[in-house]
Scaffold this motif. Sequence first.
Motif, mmCIF file in Angstrom:
data_model
loop_
_atom_site.group_PDB
_atom_site.id
_atom_site.type_symbol
_atom_site.label_atom_id
_atom_site.label_comp_id
_atom_site.label_asym_id
_atom_site.label_seq_id
_atom_site.Cartn_x
_atom_site.Cartn_y
_atom_site.Cartn_z
ATOM 1 N N GLY A 114 0.830 -1.205 0.000
ATOM 2 C CA GLY A 114 0.000 0.000 0.000
ATOM 3 C C GLY A 114 0.862 1.251 0.000
ATOM 4 N N ALA A 115 0.322 2.319 -0.568
ATOM 5 C CA ALA A 115 1.051 3.582 -0.617
ATOM 6 C C ALA A 115 0.118 4.739 -0.276
ATOM 7 N N GLY A 116 -0.968 4.437 0.449
ATOM 8 C CA GLY A 116 -1.908 5.474 0.878
ATOM 9 C C GLY A 116 -1.480 6.060 2.217
ATOM 10 N N ALA A 146 -2.208 5.294 5.311
ATOM 11 C CA ALA A 146 -1.804 4.374 6.379
ATOM 12 C C ALA A 146 -0.371 3.906 6.165
ATOM 13 N N ALA A 147 -0.036 3.572 4.916
ATOM 14 C CA ALA A 147 1.328 3.110 4.616
ATOM 15 C C ALA A 147 2.329 4.229 4.883
ATOM 16 N N ARG A 148 2.028 5.387 4.374
ATOM 17 C CA ARG A 148 2.948 6.522 4.500
ATOM 18 C C ARG A 148 3.260 6.829 5.971
ATOM 19 N N ASN A 198 2.911 -1.429 -4.299
ATOM 20 C CA ASN A 198 1.570 -0.864 -4.482
ATOM 21 C C ASN A 198 1.012 -1.232 -5.846
ATOM 22 N N ARG A 199 -0.339 -1.355 -5.870
ATOM 23 C CA ARG A 199 -1.047 -1.650 -7.126
ATOM 24 C C ARG A 199 -0.640 -0.633 -8.195
ATOM 25 N N SER A 200 -0.724 0.665 -7.858
ATOM 26 C CA SER A 200 -0.195 1.697 -8.757
ATOM 27 C C SER A 200 1.262 1.902 -8.350
ATOM 28 N N ALA A 201 2.165 1.262 -9.108
ATOM 29 C CA ALA A 201 3.583 1.250 -8.711
ATOM 30 C C ALA A 201 4.160 2.666 -8.607
ATOM 31 N N SER A 233 -8.739 -5.216 2.018
ATOM 32 C CA SER A 233 -9.525 -6.068 2.921
ATOM 33 C C SER A 233 -10.942 -5.533 3.103
ATOM 34 N N LEU A 234 -11.103 -4.221 2.967
ATOM 35 C CA LEU A 234 -12.442 -3.622 3.110
ATOM 36 C C LEU A 234 -13.389 -4.190 2.062
ATOM 37 N N ASN A 235 -12.841 -4.556 0.894
ATOM 38 C CA ASN A 235 -13.664 -5.107 -0.189
ATOM 39 C C ASN A 235 -13.487 -6.617 -0.325
ATOM 40 N N MET A 293 -6.239 -4.009 9.002
ATOM 41 C CA MET A 293 -7.694 -4.140 9.188
ATOM 42 C C MET A 293 -7.963 -4.997 10.436
ATOM 43 N N TYR A 294 -9.098 -4.773 11.097
ATOM 44 C CA TYR A 294 -9.407 -5.586 12.266
ATOM 45 C C TYR A 294 -10.889 -5.913 12.267
ATOM 46 N N GLY A 295 -11.253 -6.853 13.112
ATOM 47 C CA GLY A 295 -12.678 -7.175 13.267
ATOM 48 C C GLY A 295 -13.073 -8.479 12.615
ATOM 49 N N ASP A 300 -4.126 -9.245 13.187
ATOM 50 C CA ASP A 300 -4.953 -8.168 12.632
ATOM 51 C C ASP A 300 -4.542 -6.840 13.279
ATOM 52 N N GLY A 301 -5.242 -5.730 12.927
ATOM 53 C CA GLY A 301 -4.800 -4.406 13.345
ATOM 54 C C GLY A 301 -5.426 -3.885 14.629
ATOM 55 N N LEU A 302 -6.064 -4.783 15.409
ATOM 56 C CA LEU A 302 -6.714 -4.307 16.634
ATOM 57 C C LEU A 302 -5.692 -3.745 17.633
ATOM 58 N N GLY A 303 -4.564 -4.419 17.733
ATOM 59 C CA GLY A 303 -3.515 -3.944 18.651
ATOM 60 C C GLY A 303 -2.984 -2.575 18.237
ATOM 61 N N MET A 304 -2.842 -2.394 16.936
ATOM 62 C CA MET A 304 -2.394 -1.076 16.428
ATOM 63 C C MET A 304 -3.407 0.003 16.798
ATOM 64 N N LEU A 305 -4.687 -0.335 16.653
ATOM 65 C CA LEU A 305 -5.744 0.627 16.974
ATOM 66 C C LEU A 305 -5.658 1.059 18.437
ATOM 67 N N GLU A 327 -3.037 0.777 20.467
ATOM 68 C CA GLU A 327 -1.755 1.443 20.744
ATOM 69 C C GLU A 327 -1.733 2.888 20.220
ATOM 70 N N GLN A 328 -2.307 3.104 19.024
ATOM 71 C CA GLN A 328 -2.317 4.493 18.520
ATOM 72 C C GLN A 328 -3.224 5.366 19.392
ATOM 73 N N ALA A 329 -4.297 4.767 19.909
ATOM 74 C CA ALA A 329 -5.193 5.508 20.805
ATOM 75 C C ALA A 329 -4.464 5.879 22.096
HETATM 76 P P1 NDP Z 1 -6.019 4.973 1.278
HETATM 77 O O1 NDP Z 1 -7.307 5.062 0.547
HETATM 78 O O2 NDP Z 1 -5.204 6.204 1.528
HETATM 79 O O3 NDP Z 1 -5.038 3.963 0.479
HETATM 80 C C1 NDP Z 1 -5.509 2.775 -0.022
HETATM 81 C C2 NDP Z 1 -4.334 1.909 -0.516
HETATM 82 O O4 NDP Z 1 -4.841 0.590 -0.734
HETATM 83 C C3 NDP Z 1 -3.711 2.374 -1.818
HETATM 84 O O5 NDP Z 1 -2.341 2.095 -1.780
HETATM 85 C C4 NDP Z 1 -4.437 1.491 -2.860
HETATM 86 O O6 NDP Z 1 -3.680 1.271 -4.025
HETATM 87 C C5 NDP Z 1 -4.544 0.207 -2.070
HETATM 88 N N1 NDP Z 1 -5.631 -0.675 -2.532
HETATM 89 C C6 NDP Z 1 -6.969 -0.466 -2.407
HETATM 90 N N2 NDP Z 1 -7.642 -1.536 -2.894
HETATM 91 C C7 NDP Z 1 -6.712 -2.418 -3.328
HETATM 92 C C8 NDP Z 1 -6.780 -3.711 -3.918
HETATM 93 N N3 NDP Z 1 -7.976 -4.315 -4.163
HETATM 94 N N4 NDP Z 1 -5.635 -4.354 -4.219
HETATM 95 C C9 NDP Z 1 -4.439 -3.748 -3.980
HETATM 96 N N5 NDP Z 1 -4.302 -2.539 -3.412
HETATM 97 C C10 NDP Z 1 -5.428 -1.881 -3.084
HETATM 98 O O7 NDP Z 1 -6.362 4.208 2.632
HETATM 99 P P2 NDP Z 1 -5.531 4.247 4.000
HETATM 100 O O8 NDP Z 1 -4.097 4.145 3.658
HETATM 101 O O9 NDP Z 1 -5.984 5.399 4.825
HETATM 102 O O10 NDP Z 1 -6.045 2.940 4.780
HETATM 103 C C11 NDP Z 1 -5.664 1.627 4.392
HETATM 104 C C12 NDP Z 1 -6.166 0.598 5.411
HETATM 105 O O11 NDP Z 1 -5.514 0.716 6.672
HETATM 106 C C13 NDP Z 1 -7.666 0.699 5.715
HETATM 107 O O12 NDP Z 1 -8.202 -0.608 5.645
HETATM 108 C C14 NDP Z 1 -7.723 1.226 7.133
HETATM 109 O O13 NDP Z 1 -8.867 0.754 7.810
HETATM 110 C C15 NDP Z 1 -6.442 0.633 7.725
HETATM 111 N N6 NDP Z 1 -5.954 1.392 8.916
HETATM 112 C C16 NDP Z 1 -5.916 0.783 10.134
HETATM 113 C C17 NDP Z 1 -5.446 1.445 11.262
HETATM 114 C C18 NDP Z 1 -5.415 0.753 12.597
HETATM 115 O O14 NDP Z 1 -5.261 1.423 13.628
HETATM 116 N N7 NDP Z 1 -5.528 -0.559 12.665
HETATM 117 C C19 NDP Z 1 -4.992 2.855 11.181
HETATM 118 C C20 NDP Z 1 -5.031 3.410 9.836
HETATM 119 C C21 NDP Z 1 -5.513 2.694 8.762
HETATM 120 P P3 NDP Z 1 -3.729 2.322 -5.278
HETATM 121 O O15 NDP Z 1 -2.801 3.426 -4.914
HETATM 122 O O16 NDP Z 1 -3.250 1.521 -6.433
HETATM 123 O O17 NDP Z 1 -5.158 2.770 -5.397
#
Ligand code: NDP
Length: 268
Positions: A128-130, A132-134, A152-155, A191-193, A214-216, A235-240, A242-244
């Motif tokens: 991931g490069a959104g 959360a990753a950053r 990342n999907r979009s390299a 994981s959301l989808n 992701m958690y739950g 899963d990410g419950l511990g992260m949730l 800890e960040q809190a």
């Molecule tokens: P963003 O929308 O900023 O980024 C989404 C990322 O997921 C992008 O890199 C995107 O790739 C990639 N992506 C989405 N769908 C797919 C797929 N089907 N296959 C491959 N890559 C995919 O979201 P966030 O970074 O804010 O959040 C990401 C996850 O982290 C969420 O599920 C969120 O719930 C979780 N999270 C959990 C926390 C915790 O405390 N446990 C804290 C923060 C986040 P592309 O760039 O190619 O679109």
Amino acid sequence: MADRYAVIGNPVEHSKSPLIHAEFARQTGQDIEYGRILAPIGGFADSIGAFRAEGGRGVNVTVPFKEDAYLYATRRTQRAELAHAVNTLHFLADGNVLGDTTDGVGLVRDIVGNLGFTLRGKRILLMGAGGAARGVIQPLLDELPASLMVVNRSADKALALRETFPAIAACGYDGLGGQSFDVVINATASSLNNDLPPLPDGVFAHGALAYDMMYGRETPFMRFAREHGAAVVADGLGMLVEQAAESFFIWRGVRPETAPVLAIFRAA
Ligand code: NDP
């Protein structure tokens, strides 16, 4: 009157933050109230303004407002600057708004402290490069891994992160062939989808940790990890939690114990 805090997002009704902070407050004897704010898209600043006018002292920020919060802050920590995202706002007495991000420290504390998994010298793959990753890249690098690869999907988005974090390697999923890693962290929204990014079969090295933010529920990534040799799957419950705890510390100057709170949520 109790000091007021809240989590702001859209949607926000699913957020566990009010329950977590209520436990922290009970445990530490802090007199706080912690609620939820559903802000309309495009209405972040107005919603925050209204909460501050009612005496709000700070907020946690969740999807999709972490960048709005970054822009709203009048002062930012270095880790928030690097992440270009803010998940904690602290309204200071002098009128300034401090923006911080506690996601990265939350992840590292969960992996190292709760799961007992050392990151030093390990090969880490971050998916991931959104936002959360950053937010977790610098805290992961601070643990001195042997390498940190961002895929990342979009390299191009992964490659662009190298400008801010020259120590990382970056690629698309087709660039992973033949490589294996000691730690694989899923910071994608897949994981959301119920999706699974295209990981190669041999991605988990012997003894590897697979971590889904992701958690739950069990995600496709967690299932894949179990079936492909990961030794520990989390899963990410511990992260949730800890960040809190780190946000609570920023606001209150008191560090709550996370283990009992995590145990309550695991049991539920
Ligand atoms: P963003 O929308 O900023 O980024 C989404 C990322 O997921 C992008 O890199 C995107 O790739 C990639 N992506 C989405 N769908 C797919 C797929 N089907 N296959 C491959 N890559 C995919 O979201 P966030 O970074 O804010 O959040 C990401 C996850 O982290 C969420 O599920 C969120 O719930 C979780 N999270 C959990 C926390 C915790 O405390 N446990 C804290 C923060 C986040 P592309 O760039 O190619 O679109």
